[in-house]
Design a protein around this motif. Sequence first.
Motif, mmCIF file in Angstrom:
data_model
loop_
_atom_site.group_PDB
_atom_site.id
_atom_site.type_symbol
_atom_site.label_atom_id
_atom_site.label_comp_id
_atom_site.label_asym_id
_atom_site.label_seq_id
_atom_site.Cartn_x
_atom_site.Cartn_y
_atom_site.Cartn_z
ATOM 1 N N ILE A 70 0.924 -1.392 0.047
ATOM 2 C CA ILE A 70 0.222 0.066 -0.027
ATOM 3 C C ILE A 70 0.924 1.365 0.067
ATOM 4 C CG2 ILE A 70 -1.588 1.330 1.280
ATOM 5 C CD1 ILE A 70 -2.771 -1.349 2.355
ATOM 6 N N TYR A 71 1.827 1.148 0.664
ATOM 7 C CA TYR A 71 2.833 2.305 0.755
ATOM 8 C C TYR A 71 3.567 2.644 -0.604
ATOM 9 C CZ TYR A 71 7.539 4.763 1.737
ATOM 10 O OH TYR A 71 8.464 5.543 1.777
ATOM 11 N N ALA A 103 2.330 1.692 -3.294
ATOM 12 C CA ALA A 103 1.327 1.954 -4.394
ATOM 13 C C ALA A 103 0.967 3.410 -4.290
ATOM 14 C CB ALA A 103 0.200 1.188 -4.211
ATOM 15 N N ALA A 104 0.811 3.824 -2.928
ATOM 16 C CA ALA A 104 0.498 5.156 -2.501
ATOM 17 C C ALA A 104 1.420 6.324 -3.161
ATOM 18 C CB ALA A 104 0.194 5.497 -1.207
ATOM 19 N N ARG A 105 2.605 5.914 -3.112
ATOM 20 C CA ARG A 105 3.816 6.697 -3.613
ATOM 21 C C ARG A 105 3.997 6.623 -5.353
ATOM 22 N NH1 ARG A 105 9.433 6.462 -0.922
ATOM 23 N NH2 ARG A 105 9.916 7.922 -2.591
ATOM 24 N N GLY A 106 3.078 5.728 -5.814
ATOM 25 C CA GLY A 106 3.092 5.649 -7.256
ATOM 26 C C GLY A 106 4.455 4.977 -7.732
ATOM 27 N N ARG A 107 5.027 4.241 -7.003
ATOM 28 C CA ARG A 107 6.341 3.603 -7.444
ATOM 29 C C ARG A 107 6.187 2.131 -7.644
ATOM 30 N NH1 ARG A 107 10.409 7.037 -5.457
ATOM 31 N NH2 ARG A 107 11.642 5.360 -6.476
#
Length: 300
Positions: free
Chosen positions: A49-50, A52-56
Amino acid sequence: MESKKAHLAVIAGCTFYGMNGLFINRIHDMAIYPIIFYRLLFGLLFLFIYIAARGRISDLKLKKKKGSLLLQGMLVVTCMLLYFTCLKITCVSIAILLQYTAPVYVMLASPLILNEKIGKGSIAALFLAIAGIFLIVKPEGDFSGIELTGTYMLGIVAGLLSGVVFAALIMNVKILKTEYSELAIMFWPMGIAFLLLSPYAFDVSPGNLYGNLEVLAVFGIVSIGFGEIFTVLGLANLKAQTGSLLALIEPVSGVFFDIAVLGIGLSSETLAGCALIMVSAMFISLKDSKKIKKSEKVFF
């Protein structure tokens, strides 16, 4: 502060890892291996989730050195199993003391494997840190009168090997950094460890699992999630010798969490040991930060 970001990241990550005892104390009627498995499960979910949230998500693409990634995952599992084997056969004090001999192995091997030079300051910091570890664990365990039976020697060997594997784990992060981002280095080895430990998922009854689910979820997020994020970010941007010494903050933080939350008493020897490790960490951090060029940027 810019030059100390990587140092502070390792210290923060090891502080999160130092909370392990708080969670273990609140988990009931579960063996250690299922606890480790579900800790990894919730930790991995948080990491994904972390990322994905950073778009990485693209950073997780597999590149070269897949063998080193697989090795890192195997090292994580092996280190856990060796440590808990030593813990079960001997005692907490000896298990901690033997695993945290890792900086010695890193200092001996890093010049050959990573071409890192050994400075006099690093050697001095190492001796201070090892002395601190001994003082922390000595009050909890009586090392006199130990019978070196076959079973006990097995525990000692397991503890020593856990230190060697921990050292290899730290150095392999530096090798992986040449090909992968910190996000991939923290995610894939934990994913491999999760798969290797998956057979233990069913070694707990549904009732016991449900009763401990909330604590397990928080345990995974704090330890594997925040602990892994900060620790890997720091280790990937420091010399292996420096990172291994700063990792000794973990038993120090564990001691203070035990005191603050669990109400465990603090002896003068333990306090002195914590002070030695903190002085060692401060010394190596200040020494290394002076060498970092202003043009070098730490990944944050």
